[in-house]
Design an enzyme around this catalytic site. Structure first.
Site, PDB file in Angstrom:
ATOM      1  N   TYR A  54       0.869  -1.190   0.000  1.00  0.00           N
ATOM      2  CA  TYR A  54       0.000   0.000   0.000  1.00  0.00           C
ATOM      3  C   TYR A  54       0.895   1.226   0.000  1.00  0.00           C
ATOM      4  CZ  TYR A  54      -3.681   3.216   1.596  1.00  0.00           C
ATOM      5  OH  TYR A  54      -4.576   4.250   1.717  1.00  0.00           O
ATOM      6  N   TYR A 103     -11.188  -2.477   8.544  1.00  0.00           N
ATOM      7  CA  TYR A 103      -9.921  -1.905   9.010  1.00  0.00           C
ATOM      8  C   TYR A 103     -10.117  -0.536   9.649  1.00  0.00           C
ATOM      9  CZ  TYR A 103      -5.220   0.103   8.821  1.00  0.00           C
ATOM     10  OH  TYR A 103      -4.042   0.721   9.140  1.00  0.00           O
ATOM     11  N   HIS A 104     -10.880   0.305   8.992  1.00  0.00           N
ATOM     12  CA  HIS A 104     -11.025   1.676   9.469  1.00  0.00           C
ATOM     13  C   HIS A 104     -11.823   1.749  10.767  1.00  0.00           C
ATOM     14  CE1 HIS A 104     -10.316   1.808   5.097  1.00  0.00           C
ATOM     15  NE2 HIS A 104      -9.495   2.766   5.429  1.00  0.00           N
ATOM     16  N   LYS A 143     -10.526  20.476  13.268  1.00  0.00           N
ATOM     17  CA  LYS A 143      -9.880  19.793  12.143  1.00  0.00           C
ATOM     18  C   LYS A 143      -9.827  20.802  11.004  1.00  0.00           C
ATOM     19  CE  LYS A 143      -9.027  15.947  11.808  1.00  0.00           C
ATOM     20  NZ  LYS A 143      -7.822  15.134  12.102  1.00  0.00           N
ATOM     21  N   ASP A 181      -8.441  16.477   6.068  1.00  0.00           N
ATOM     22  CA  ASP A 181      -8.194  15.339   6.955  1.00  0.00           C
ATOM     23  C   ASP A 181      -9.459  15.029   7.773  1.00  0.00           C
ATOM     24  OD1 ASP A 181      -7.263  13.490   8.806  1.00  0.00           O
ATOM     25  OD2 ASP A 181      -6.158  14.983   9.977  1.00  0.00           O
ATOM     26  N   HIS A 230      -9.851  12.144   9.702  1.00  0.00           N
ATOM     27  CA  HIS A 230      -9.614  11.205  10.802  1.00  0.00           C
ATOM     28  C   HIS A 230      -9.809  11.935  12.131  1.00  0.00           C
ATOM     29  CE1 HIS A 230      -7.502   9.209   7.454  1.00  0.00           C
ATOM     30  NE2 HIS A 230      -7.854   8.102   8.071  1.00  0.00           N
TER      31      HIS A 230
END
Length: 715
Positions: free
Chosen positions: A73, A227-228, A584, A588, A590
């Site tokens: 990745y 995964y996230h 934020k 981004d 996250h």
């Protein structure tokens, strides 16, 4: 004591040991001792690999004939730089490629869009057009190399660019192999790179699946991601329940469109994170196959390929530490072993320096070599599912499967996945899990070697961390965009974009097919997105966090109480609660850290406002003024902090000079020094305990007050 008494004492100790339960990082408690009695009622025992319920793997031979695919990745800066990294990876043992796109590409912006300027090329490769895609895969045989693309919100133009680039290099869609993630539902829950609302986004998902089923049957049309969820804080059970609920929603939507369950099942793959809870992570992957086989059987799928869950795995990025980064080599290796023992079909191992910056070439090579050593030196491919029959493994596999089914039922009672997203139920569950985990780490209940236990003088960080000059990348991308627009037929582009918008508005035509014509005419990623925005405006979601959980978990902890006492003293001095904006900025999305810090600061005694996602520096300053913030805490994980944080500091100095700025995230020391010289108050790096963060915010308010008072006296 006589011998009989000694023996009775031994038996008592054994009984206690057997019944002891460890409540580790997962929602699945582990007993200290497992026996044959723990297998009573486990229905999957005796099954074989390649046969339902596929607990032992989706293929009969598993790794004995073909090892898992080593998938790299990667993606950074521009297409030419990433192409070199891809070709190097393939030459050094990678067997497939997995593309990381930059945040503007994920969000459907071209590199010349002011809204995305600072993020161009910083957290992945910038793709603005089919010409970029051709540069990305130059000299890579797309009919022989499998390509996975992590793309969701802007899936239409990005996938269209890949298909057209392949065609123009002589590779027909029928020959392409790989996977497009195309899993938009999880974006609303955690990763936040959505563009449109859930309903039109589900139409896009379905159009992609239908097109690839007809035109590129070897290319997987969807990789449903867990995964996230894990990276955002979900435990093993929550990760599986959300992932499989999302997958079920996609299947239902596609069946409504007229596709057969059999055909849909053959097109799906899955993507899971593998963390540090070794036994539970193995059992999680085995349980995922059991539960999914049952779901697909209930829906009417009969063939093995339609019922079997095939997966890609990636070792945990969240478990990597900036302190003593070499320790991450061990973490990643053991997580990779869990993925292999769990039966993954492909695997990406993270580089040990990713908690500091983009992975260096040496660290990436070591991550690949780790898998090559596992495949060729350790004998891990010699035996199929070596954990089969284990009292412990079969018991916790069955336990996880049962817990996942129960939680999926709860999600259904919320009205299904989309309603659970709209109500905030899903986001709340993940946020609460992340907050509890952080409290356990900060209190030392969950050990992180070198961070909260067994600390030693800091090891020197790697000196060869990769750094991207975002301004240079953006300048190059802008220049190439301008050149593209001078060469193309604007009338042809406008006609194709109008047809795409009409297809979205009328519900007619396949949107991927229409986008391919746009891209072939040299429309850009941003132009395709804007054509759809004319029909479906960009979606917005409120930012939420929950107070009470963190403070409750730390209430008996002396270090936490001391930090709270400092806040109380500040409240007395101010005559009010100190006010904080957690923000934020840029593209981004996250927000695990931002939400957790907001929750903990609230519990410590601050008045906290949590800003919306995707704010510009000017909008962050507007939010700070509206909140009357004493401190603006910016969470930055995209690498764009020099431009974005620097602009917030400069603007705030003019518009609200009494407010201070603190930034948390992955900030190289040189960047931190530069930002501090230019007005930033503090940098809070990864791994900082929450009581340390609270104390830093108190000190920041005190210093800002002192600075403001000194300025007033000077005037």
């Amino acid at each position: 004591m006589n011998r009989e008494g000694d023996m009775r004492g031994d038996r008592d100790f054994a009984d206690e040991s057997r019944d002891a339960v460890r409540h580790g990082p997962s929602a699945v408690p582990l007993k200290a001792l497992y026996t044959a009695s723990d297998l009573e009622g486990v229905s999957h025992l005796g099954s074989r690999p390649g046969e339902a319920p596929f607990v032992r793997g989706p293929h009969a031979s598993m790794y004995t004939q073909k090892p898992w695919t080593i998938r790299q990745y990667a993606g950074y800066a521009d297409a030419a730089d990433s192409n070199l990294a891809f070709r190097t990876a393939l030459a050094e043992g990678a067997q497939g490629l997995s593309v990381a796109f930059d945040l503007p590409t994920h969000r459907g912006y071209d590199s010349d869009d002011p809204a995305a300027a600072a993020d161009v090329g910083m957290a992945g490769v910038a793709i603005d057009s089919v010409e970029d895609m051709k540069r990305l895969f130059r000299q890579i045989p797309l009919d022989r190399v499998s390509v996975s693309m992590t793309m969701n919100g802007a899936v239409l133009p990005v996938l269209a660019a890949f298909i057209v680039a392949a065609q123009e290099s002589g590779v027909r869609p029928e020959a392409l192999t790989g996977t497009i993630q195309n899993d938009i539902l999880k974006e609303y829950m955690v990763r936040n790179t959505w563009i449109f609302a859930p309903e039109p986004s589900l139409r896009i998902v379905a159009d992609v699946v239908e097109y690839l089923a007809e035109r590129a049957p070897r290319f997987n049309a969807m990789s449903v991601s867990g995964y996230h969820f894990q990276e955002a804080g979900a435990d093993a059970v929550l990760e599986l329940a959300l992932t499989l609920s999302n997958a079920r929603t996609y299947v239902d939507a596609l069946v409504t469109r007229g596709m057969s369950v059999e055909r849909i099942g053959e097109r799906l793959s899955f993507f899971f994170g593998v963390g540090t809870d070794f036994f539970v992570e193995i059992a999680k992957l085995r349980a995922a196959r059991v539960v999914w086989a049952g779901i697909m059987s209930e829906l009417g799928a009969r063939g093995a390929r339609a019922q079997a869950l095939r997966m890609h795995c990636q070792t945990s990025g969240w478990s990597l530490t900036a302190q003593h980064p070499q320790n991450n080599i061990v973490r990643t290796t053991i997580e990779a072993m869990a993925a292999v023992f769990g039966g993954t079909q492909s695997l990406h191992t993270n580089a040990y320096d990713e908690a500091l910056a983009l992975p260096s070439a040496d660290a990436s090579r070591l991550a690949r070599d780790t898998q090559l050593i596992m495949q060729h030196e350790m004998g891990l491919c010699d035996v199929i599912d070596p954990w089969a029959g284990s009292y412990m493994m079969e018991s916790i596999t069955d336990d996880i499967a049962g817990r996942v089914r129960d939680l999926m039922t709860q999600i259904a009672t919320q009205g299904g996945v989309v309603e659970a997203i709209r109500s905030g139920w899903v986001q709340q569950r993940i946020h609460e899990a992340a907050t509890r985990t952080q409290a356990r780490i900060d209190s030392g209940q969950r050990v992180v070697v070198g961070v909260n236990r067994f600390r030693s003088p800091e090891a020197d960080p790697p000196s060869n961390c990769l750094e991207i000059d975002g301004r240079q990348v953006r300048a190059r991308q802008v220049r190439q965009l301008a050149e593209l627009k001078t060469r193309r037929d604007d009338v042809l582009v406008a006609r194709a974009l109008a047809a795409l918008a009409d297809g979205a508005r009328d519900g007619t035509g396949n949107l991927l097919a229409l986008t391919i014509e746009c891209v072939r005419a040299r429309a850009t990623i941003g132009e395709c997105t804007r054509a759809l925005e004319g029909v479906w405006p960009r979606y917005k979601m409120p930012s939420r966090f929950s107070s009470g959980l963190y403070g409750e978990a730390r209430m008996v902890d002396a270090a936490w109480r001391d930090a709270c006492n400092r806040v109380s003293a500040l409240v007395t001095r101010l005559g009010r609660l100190p006010r904080v904006l957690i923000a934020k900025v840029g593209q981004d999305g996250h927000d695990r850290g931002a939400k957790t810090v907001a929750a903990a600061l609230t519990d410590a005694g601050f008045y906290v406002s949590l800003g919306a996602l995707f704010r510009s520096p000017g909008e962050v300053v507007d939010d700070a003024i509206a909140a009357k913030a004493d401190v603006v805490g910016i969470s930055s994980l995209s690498g764009a902090h020099l431009d974005l944080v620097g602009e917030v500091v400069r603007t705030l100095r003019v518009r609200r000079p009494m407010a201070a700025v603190v930034v948390g995230g992955i900030i190289p020391d040189e960047h931190a020094r530069f930002l501090k010289r230019n007005g930033l108050f503090a940098v809070l790096g990864p791994g900082a305990a929450m009581e340390s963060i609270v104390s830093s915010f108190v000190e920041t308010v005190e210093l800002a007050l002192a600075s403001t008072s000194a300025s007033a006296v000077a005037r």
